[in-house]
Design an enzyme around this catalytic site. Structure first.
Site, PDB file in Angstrom:
ATOM      1  N   SER A   1      21.596  19.015   4.014  1.00 54.75           N
ATOM      2  CA  SER A   1      20.927  20.485   3.870  1.00 54.75           C
ATOM      3  C   SER A   1      19.453  20.446   4.313  1.00 54.75           C
ATOM      4  CB  SER A   1      21.309  21.156   2.297  1.00 54.75           C
ATOM      5  OG  SER A   1      20.380  22.323   2.144  1.00 54.75           O
TER       6      SER A   1
ATOM      7  N   TYR B   1      20.616  19.721  -6.831  1.00 52.06           N
ATOM      8  CA  TYR B   1      20.983  20.063  -5.198  1.00 52.06           C
ATOM      9  C   TYR B   1      20.071  19.402  -4.307  1.00 52.06           C
ATOM     10  CZ  TYR B   1      23.156  22.363  -1.538  1.00 52.06           C
ATOM     11  OH  TYR B   1      23.591  22.678  -0.049  1.00 52.06           O
TER      12      TYR B   1
HETATM   13  N1  LIG Z   1      26.100  28.121   3.037  1.00 54.45           N
HETATM   14  C1  LIG Z   1      24.878  27.485   2.871  1.00 54.45           C
HETATM   15  O1  LIG Z   1      23.847  28.240   2.890  1.00 54.45           O
HETATM   16  C2  LIG Z   1      24.843  25.825   3.092  1.00 54.45           C
HETATM   17  C3  LIG Z   1      23.497  25.636   3.356  1.00 54.45           C
HETATM   18  C4  LIG Z   1      23.177  24.195   3.708  1.00 54.45           C
HETATM   19  C5  LIG Z   1      23.969  23.116   3.206  1.00 54.45           C
HETATM   20  N2  LIG Z   1      25.335  23.652   2.736  1.00 54.45           N
HETATM   21  C6  LIG Z   1      26.310  22.701   2.568  1.00 54.45           C
HETATM   22  O2  LIG Z   1      27.595  23.210   3.266  1.00 54.45           O
HETATM   23  C7  LIG Z   1      28.751  22.709   2.796  1.00 54.45           C
HETATM   24  C8  LIG Z   1      29.822  23.418   2.798  1.00 54.45           C
HETATM   25  O3  LIG Z   1      29.746  24.608   1.940  1.00 54.45           O
HETATM   26  P1  LIG Z   1      29.997  26.175   2.397  1.00 54.45           P
HETATM   27  O4  LIG Z   1      28.716  26.836   2.648  1.00 54.45           O
HETATM   28  O5  LIG Z   1      31.030  26.079   3.441  1.00 54.45           O
HETATM   29  O6  LIG Z   1      30.480  26.651   1.105  1.00 54.45           O
HETATM   30  P2  LIG Z   1      31.722  27.294   0.513  1.00 54.45           P
HETATM   31  O7  LIG Z   1      32.277  28.399   1.510  1.00 54.45           O
HETATM   32  O8  LIG Z   1      31.605  27.693  -0.928  1.00 54.45           O
HETATM   33  O9  LIG Z   1      32.586  26.178   0.694  1.00 54.45           O
HETATM   34  C9  LIG Z   1      32.872  25.075  -0.003  1.00 54.45           C
HETATM   35  C10 LIG Z   1      33.976  24.126  -0.035  1.00 54.45           C
HETATM   36  O10 LIG Z   1      34.077  23.043  -0.755  1.00 54.45           O
HETATM   37  C11 LIG Z   1      35.370  22.906  -1.242  1.00 54.45           C
HETATM   38  N3  LIG Z   1      34.855  22.238  -2.713  1.00 54.45           N
HETATM   39  C12 LIG Z   1      33.917  22.743  -3.807  1.00 54.45           C
HETATM   40  N4  LIG Z   1      34.062  21.992  -4.694  1.00 54.45           N
HETATM   41  C13 LIG Z   1      35.185  21.111  -4.423  1.00 54.45           C
HETATM   42  C14 LIG Z   1      35.668  20.042  -5.189  1.00 54.45           C
HETATM   43  N5  LIG Z   1      35.465  19.837  -6.345  1.00 54.45           N
HETATM   44  N6  LIG Z   1      36.712  19.187  -4.684  1.00 54.45           N
HETATM   45  C15 LIG Z   1      37.277  19.556  -3.645  1.00 54.45           C
HETATM   46  N7  LIG Z   1      36.689  20.531  -2.650  1.00 54.45           N
HETATM   47  C16 LIG Z   1      35.750  21.232  -3.130  1.00 54.45           C
HETATM   48  C17 LIG Z   1      35.710  24.294  -1.424  1.00 54.45           C
HETATM   49  O11 LIG Z   1      37.193  24.548  -1.388  1.00 54.45           O
HETATM   50  P3  LIG Z   1      37.659  24.803  -2.927  1.00 54.45           P
HETATM   51  O12 LIG Z   1      36.954  25.527  -3.665  1.00 54.45           O
HETATM   52  O13 LIG Z   1      39.388  25.087  -2.459  1.00 54.45           O
HETATM   53  O14 LIG Z   1      38.094  23.099  -3.713  1.00 54.45           O
HETATM   54  C18 LIG Z   1      35.196  24.756   0.140  1.00 54.45           C
HETATM   55  O15 LIG Z   1      36.396  24.323   0.956  1.00 54.45           O
HETATM   56  C19 LIG Z   1      28.426  22.070   1.339  1.00 54.45           C
HETATM   57  O16 LIG Z   1      28.215  20.685   1.179  1.00 54.45           O
HETATM   58  C20 LIG Z   1      26.835  22.752   1.242  1.00 54.45           C
HETATM   59  O17 LIG Z   1      26.265  22.022   0.239  1.00 54.45           O
HETATM   60  C21 LIG Z   1      25.603  24.920   2.667  1.00 54.45           C
END
Ligand SMILES: NC(=O)c1ccc[n+]([C@@H]2O[C@H](COP(=O)([O-])OP(=O)(O)OC[C@H]3O[C@@H](n4cnc5c(N)ncnc54)[C@H](OP(=O)(O)O)[C@@H]3O)[C@@H](O)[C@H]2O)c1
Length: 224
Positions: free
Chosen positions: A110, A120
């Site tokens: 990130s 984070y």
């Molecule tokens: N969205 C943003 O603004 C943003 C910005 C920068 C970086 N990121 C990073 O991008 C990545 C993906 O996030 P996203 O934005 O796609 O968020 P999201 O829509 O909330 O998706 C998160 C994913 O992680 C899985 N997950 C969460 N906790 C887990 C656990 N304990 N065990 C296994 N799987 C788990 C969830 O599936 P389940 O709940 O079914 O387990 C889901 O598939 C993350 O690493 C996040 O830090 C996001």
């Protein structure tokens, strides 16, 4: 191979991918915050009879409350998902990739890694340095390591963390499709750091070049 905790959503995604792209999808239901869950997935990653060509350490979540107000179990779970699980899975997958002389390690970090916004940020900084170090260590082996550093992406992330997406200006939002497309191009090009979108390329270049005291001042309250 798709990993998460929600079996129904994984099965639905697997079916969709199989229908659209005629690929076999293996679903693994695992909680990466737990030792058993992470070990289970790591065992699969180390299986050289069904080798993994690309490992994407993507699972993650954020926490809205300040460190002192967050239950320590939640902080530990975040550290396990953002740091411990990627370390275990990468170690396991790398053994197979090195034997084959090819593979891509992809770590979803990130832009928060470059500011000082709580645990984070700290966890994403760990992942960033980890991936950069691997990229150097693996040069010339056929295996690459790329850290992808997105800004705000429209997913369920903010909603799940209880953050307010409406507080973020429109120009700062990216689509998941754009992030995935640009990141994948960078992975194939063997880049060490991938920052999808022009606006975040500019912002991250500035952030990484600014004096640290200024970063500390502006990053206060960005995410918490
Ligand atoms: N969205 C943003 O603004 C943003 C910005 C920068 C970086 N990121 C990073 O991008 C990545 C993906 O996030 P996203 O934005 O796609 O968020 P999201 O829509 O909330 O998706 C998160 C994913 O992680 C899985 N997950 C969460 N906790 C887990 C656990 N304990 N065990 C296994 N799987 C788990 C969830 O599936 P389940 O709940 O079914 O387990 C889901 O598939 C993350 O690493 C996040 O830090 C996001």
């Amino acid at each position: 191979m798709l990993v998460a905790r929600d079996k129904d959503r994984l099965d639905e995604l697997a079916l969709d991918l199989t229908n659209k792209y005629r690929v076999n999808c293996e679903v693994i239901v695992a909680d990466l915050a737990t030792e058993a869950g992470a070990n289970h997935v790591a065992k699969r990653c180390a299986d050289d009879s069904k080798p993994i060509s690309v490992l994407v350490n993507n699972a993650g979540f954020g926490i809205k409350t300040s460190f002192e107000k967050t239950p320590i179990a939640q902080e530990e779970a975040m550290l396990n998902v953002l740091v411990r699980a990627p370390m275990l899975l990468t170690h396991a997958a790398l053994s197979v990739m090195r034997k084959r002389g090819r593979g891509h390690l992809v770590h979803i970090g990130s832009v928060a890694a470059w500011i000082t916004s709580g645990t984070y940020s700290a966890a994403k900084a760990w992942l960033t340095t980890f991936s950069e170090s691997l990229s150097v260590a693996l040069a010339g082996t056929g295996v690459t390591s790329t850290v992808v550093a997105p800004g705000f992406v429209r997913t369920e992330f903010q909603q799940r963390a209880g953050m307010k997406p409406q507080d973020v200006p429109n120009w700062m939002w990216l689509s998941a499709r754009l992030v995935a497309q640009q990141a994948w191009q960078d992975v194939l090009a063997g880049k060490t750091v991938s920052v999808p979108s022009l606006q975040y390329k500019v912002l991250s270049t500035l952030t990484r070049g600014l004096p640290r005291p200024l970063i500390r001042r502006v990053s206060k309250d960005v995410m918490r």
